[in-house]
Design a protein around this motif. Structure first.
Motif, PDB file in Angstrom:
ATOM      1  N   ASP A 119     -10.750  -7.382   7.284  1.00 15.14           N
ATOM      2  CA  ASP A 119     -10.155  -6.368   6.421  1.00 15.14           C
ATOM      3  C   ASP A 119     -11.235  -5.495   5.786  1.00 15.14           C
ATOM      4  O   ASP A 119     -12.348  -5.953   5.525  1.00 15.14           O
ATOM      5  CB  ASP A 119      -9.318  -7.029   5.326  1.00 15.14           C
ATOM      6  CG  ASP A 119      -8.134  -7.796   5.902  1.00 15.14           C
ATOM      7  OD1 ASP A 119      -7.872  -7.657   7.109  1.00 15.14           O
ATOM      8  OD2 ASP A 119      -7.471  -8.537   5.146  1.00 15.14           O
ATOM      9  N   ASN A 164     -12.437  -9.978   2.575  1.00 14.29           N
ATOM     10  CA  ASN A 164     -11.371  -9.682   1.617  1.00 14.29           C
ATOM     11  C   ASN A 164     -11.293 -10.810   0.583  1.00 14.29           C
ATOM     12  O   ASN A 164     -10.941 -11.949   0.925  1.00 14.29           O
ATOM     13  CB  ASN A 164     -10.040  -9.551   2.365  1.00 14.29           C
ATOM     14  CG  ASN A 164      -8.896  -9.161   1.449  1.00 14.29           C
ATOM     15  OD1 ASN A 164      -9.021  -9.136   0.225  1.00 14.29           O
ATOM     16  ND2 ASN A 164      -7.741  -8.868   2.039  1.00 14.29           N
ATOM     17  N   PRO A 165     -11.607 -10.536  -0.680  1.00 17.15           N
ATOM     18  CA  PRO A 165     -11.583 -11.611  -1.689  1.00 17.15           C
ATOM     19  C   PRO A 165     -10.183 -12.122  -1.994  1.00 17.15           C
ATOM     20  O   PRO A 165     -10.038 -13.189  -2.589  1.00 17.15           O
ATOM     21  CB  PRO A 165     -12.207 -10.935  -2.921  1.00 17.15           C
ATOM     22  CG  PRO A 165     -11.917  -9.480  -2.737  1.00 17.15           C
ATOM     23  CD  PRO A 165     -11.978  -9.232  -1.260  1.00 17.15           C
ATOM     24  N   ASN A 166      -9.190 -11.368  -1.577  1.00 19.46           N
ATOM     25  CA  ASN A 166      -7.806 -11.778  -1.829  1.00 19.46           C
ATOM     26  C   ASN A 166      -7.253 -12.678  -0.734  1.00 19.46           C
ATOM     27  O   ASN A 166      -6.110 -13.125  -0.826  1.00 19.46           O
ATOM     28  CB  ASN A 166      -6.919 -10.539  -1.963  1.00 19.46           C
ATOM     29  CG  ASN A 166      -7.418  -9.590  -3.041  1.00 19.46           C
ATOM     30  OD1 ASN A 166      -7.789 -10.032  -4.122  1.00 19.46           O
ATOM     31  ND2 ASN A 166      -7.447  -8.292  -2.732  1.00 19.46           N
ATOM     32  N   ASP A 167      -8.036 -12.919   0.321  1.00 23.62           N
ATOM     33  CA  ASP A 167      -7.582 -13.739   1.449  1.00 23.62           C
ATOM     34  C   ASP A 167      -8.478 -14.970   1.563  1.00 23.62           C
ATOM     35  O   ASP A 167      -9.594 -14.887   2.080  1.00 23.62           O
ATOM     36  CB  ASP A 167      -7.635 -12.919   2.746  1.00 23.62           C
ATOM     37  CG  ASP A 167      -7.129 -13.712   3.951  1.00 23.62           C
ATOM     38  OD1 ASP A 167      -6.688 -14.874   3.765  1.00 23.62           O
ATOM     39  OD2 ASP A 167      -7.188 -13.175   5.074  1.00 23.62           O
ATOM     40  N   GLY A 188     -10.056  -1.433  -4.278  1.00 23.49           N
ATOM     41  CA  GLY A 188      -9.294  -2.611  -4.670  1.00 23.49           C
ATOM     42  C   GLY A 188      -8.171  -2.938  -3.712  1.00 23.49           C
ATOM     43  O   GLY A 188      -7.650  -4.055  -3.738  1.00 23.49           O
ATOM     44  N   GLU A 189      -7.800  -1.973  -2.859  1.00 18.41           N
ATOM     45  CA  GLU A 189      -6.799  -2.221  -1.832  1.00 18.41           C
ATOM     46  C   GLU A 189      -7.505  -2.475  -0.504  1.00 18.41           C
ATOM     47  O   GLU A 189      -8.442  -1.754  -0.135  1.00 18.41           O
ATOM     48  CB  GLU A 189      -5.846  -1.024  -1.691  1.00 18.41           C
ATOM     49  CG  GLU A 189      -4.927  -0.841  -2.868  1.00 18.41           C
ATOM     50  CD  GLU A 189      -3.874   0.214  -2.597  1.00 18.41           C
ATOM     51  OE1 GLU A 189      -3.640   0.516  -1.397  1.00 18.41           O
ATOM     52  OE2 GLU A 189      -3.299   0.742  -3.563  1.00 18.41           O
ATOM     53  N   TRP A 190      -7.041  -3.484   0.217  1.00 21.25           N
ATOM     54  CA  TRP A 190      -7.700  -3.888   1.471  1.00 21.25           C
ATOM     55  C   TRP A 190      -6.774  -3.618   2.648  1.00 21.25           C
ATOM     56  O   TRP A 190      -5.598  -3.996   2.626  1.00 21.25           O
ATOM     57  CB  TRP A 190      -8.080  -5.369   1.424  1.00 21.25           C
ATOM     58  CG  TRP A 190      -9.149  -5.611   0.402  1.00 21.25           C
ATOM     59  CD1 TRP A 190      -9.006  -5.663  -0.952  1.00 21.25           C
ATOM     60  CD2 TRP A 190     -10.541  -5.781   0.673  1.00 21.25           C
ATOM     61  NE1 TRP A 190     -10.214  -5.861  -1.561  1.00 21.25           N
ATOM     62  CE2 TRP A 190     -11.181  -5.944  -0.584  1.00 21.25           C
ATOM     63  CE3 TRP A 190     -11.310  -5.813   1.818  1.00 21.25           C
ATOM     64  CZ2 TRP A 190     -12.544  -6.132  -0.704  1.00 21.25           C
ATOM     65  CZ3 TRP A 190     -12.674  -6.021   1.712  1.00 21.25           C
ATOM     66  CH2 TRP A 190     -13.283  -6.167   0.474  1.00 21.25           C
ATOM     67  N   GLU A 218      -5.692  -4.114   6.491  1.00 17.44           N
ATOM     68  CA  GLU A 218      -5.772  -5.118   7.555  1.00 17.44           C
ATOM     69  C   GLU A 218      -6.284  -4.449   8.832  1.00 17.44           C
ATOM     70  O   GLU A 218      -5.663  -3.550   9.374  1.00 17.44           O
ATOM     71  CB  GLU A 218      -4.393  -5.734   7.777  1.00 17.44           C
ATOM     72  CG  GLU A 218      -4.394  -6.919   8.724  1.00 17.44           C
ATOM     73  CD  GLU A 218      -3.016  -7.546   8.826  1.00 17.44           C
ATOM     74  OE1 GLU A 218      -2.481  -7.608   9.942  1.00 17.44           O
ATOM     75  OE2 GLU A 218      -2.464  -7.954   7.770  1.00 17.44           O
ATOM     76  N   GLU A 250     -11.996  -2.595   2.630  1.00 18.57           N
ATOM     77  CA  GLU A 250     -11.501  -2.000   1.397  1.00 18.57           C
ATOM     78  C   GLU A 250     -11.284  -0.504   1.595  1.00 18.57           C
ATOM     79  O   GLU A 250     -12.132   0.189   2.167  1.00 18.57           O
ATOM     80  CB  GLU A 250     -12.494  -2.232   0.261  1.00 18.57           C
ATOM     81  CG  GLU A 250     -11.968  -1.800  -1.093  1.00 18.57           C
ATOM     82  CD  GLU A 250     -12.923  -2.158  -2.214  1.00 18.57           C
ATOM     83  OE1 GLU A 250     -12.498  -2.112  -3.391  1.00 18.57           O
ATOM     84  OE2 GLU A 250     -14.092  -2.481  -1.921  1.00 18.57           O
TER      85      GLU A 250
END
Length: 408
Positions: free
Chosen positions: A92, A58-61, A100-102, A104, A94
């Motif tokens: 996570d 997950n690039p957002n984490d 774009g939403e990941w 959990e 996608e």
């Protein structure tokens, strides 16, 4: 009544759990329907693609570690050719419907090798059990999650990973010390009498599977030398210490013995007084250039190979006896002799060169004979490198390898 023919392809497709087949390059070779369903992907999106292109972290984490941990497990399988079970992972994924939403997700993966006829890993069975629902609320109001349970499981998984990492670092330090000790005790390559030998030592790839093997070359009176290799049962620093004692003892015995059999008899008696030396294997060959004779004796070790300039490869296996300390009473060891011609090549080695899991030893010996014949006429130094390249797995063997080559 004959056994029914089983369609294993249909069985794989119908397996209720998530299973994927990965190539050594970590490309999806195949996946079953349960895998596609749980991952929310089509076959075209998965098969033929690199694992971490399909399922990146997950690039957002910034703390995401699922991909790194999975890669480490898969590399262990490729290196050791052994099954590797992983701790609970947060990894996570996608959303297939909402790019774009990941989401959990929590997974419990197991990775197991599929070996080819040469003992190398040709596929990895990647079995995954999703445990996200176990972390989800049980009987809680809709939309809520038991954060305590989630945090507990996640914390335990991280703690286990940290313990494993500390153990790996400790094993790595022991391995480095053991290899340094091994190299300090083994003789450096160089001239032996009027002759020169090519020697190689390759430690095992595992952190603990190192330092049981040795080689030795002794200059004897006349135009003779003694060449030996051996393998101590066990690994690590303890095995390295035993190796040093046995190598030194055999070197001293070779100077005063009438032949290799008598030298191994003396070594066997000495091994009984060294804790951990039992069942060590060793083979020794005396080379006499005046008579063009090889005299040899083996204590449970693999046979030396003699590459004749004209008659192919001969394995010296007519004087084999049990390993050191395997008999409760003292018995004279056998000894045999064979002639050689100028230009012949003598090869002594340990089992890391030819033995592979779930493979008959004759297959490994045939592989060695083929490699020697293919490189006929090659200088010993280049021949040693060629043999290691031909016979050792790309990631290294899971046991030590010692190799000695002498042009006769």
């Amino acid at each position: 009544m004959t056994d029914p023919e089983i369609d294993y392809g249909a069985v794989f497709t119908a397996l209720p759990g998530m299973v994927a087949l990965l190539t050594p390059e970590l490309v999806y070779a195949d996946v079953n329907e349960a895998f596609l369903h749980a991952a929310g992907r089509t076959r075209e999106q998965v098969v033929g693609h690199f694992l971490f292109d399909v399922f990146p972290d997950n690039p957002n984490d910034p703390a995401a570690s699922g991909a790194r941990n999975l890669l480490a497990s898969l590399q262990r399988v490729l290196t050791t050719a052994e099954r590797d079970g992983m701790a609970l992972q947060r990894y996570d994924v996608e959303s297939a419907e909402r790019p774009g939403e990941w989401e959990e997700r929590y997974w419990s993966p197991v990775n197991a090798p599929v070996l080819g006829s040469d003992g190398r890993v040709v596929l990895i069975v990647h079995r995954v059990e999703e445990v996200t629902e176990l972390i989800a609320a049980r009987g809680a109001p809709a939309g809520s999650r038991p954060r305590v349970l989630e945090a507990e499981l996640y914390t335990r998984a991280r703690e286990l990973q940290e313990v494993n990492e500390r153990l790996r670092q400790a094993h790595t330090r022991e391995r480095e010390v053991a290899i340094a000790l091994q190299e300090a005790m083994l003789p450096a390559p160089g001239d032996i009498g009027h002759h020169r030998a090519a020697v190689r030592y390759r430690p095992a790839v595992g952190a603990l599977n190192v330092c049981g093997d040795w080689y030795d070359l002794v200059d004897l009176p006349g135009d003779r030398i003694a060449v030996a290799v051996g393998d101590v049962v066990g690994h690590g620093l303890h095995a390295a210490g035993i190796m040093g004692q046995l190598r030194s003892a055999l070197s001293a015995a070779s100077l005063v013995a009438d032949g290799p059999a008598q030298a191994l008899e003396a070594l066997g008696l000495y091994a009984r007084s060294v804790s951990g030396a039992e069942n060590t294997t060793a083979v020794e060959t005396y080379i006499d250039w005046d008579t063009h004779t090889l005299t040899y004796s083996s204590a449970g070790h693999l046979p030396p190979a003699l590459l004749h300039t004209r008659d192919g490869v001969e394995f010296l296996d007519r004087a084999t006896d049990p390993p050191l300390g395997a008999r409760p009473e003292h018995v004279a060891r056998p000894q045999a002799a064979t002639g050689f011609a100028e230009g012949d090549i003598l090869v002594l080695y340990t089992d890391g060169l030819v033995e592979r899991r779930r493979e008959d030893i004759d297959t490994g010996l045939a592989r060695l004979a083929h490699s020697l014949a293919r490189h006929q006429g090659t200088h010993p130094e280049a021949l040693a490198d060629a043999i290691l390249l031909d016979l050792l797995p790309p990631g290294g063997a899971i046991d030590d390898t010692a190799l000695v080559i002498v042009r006769l």
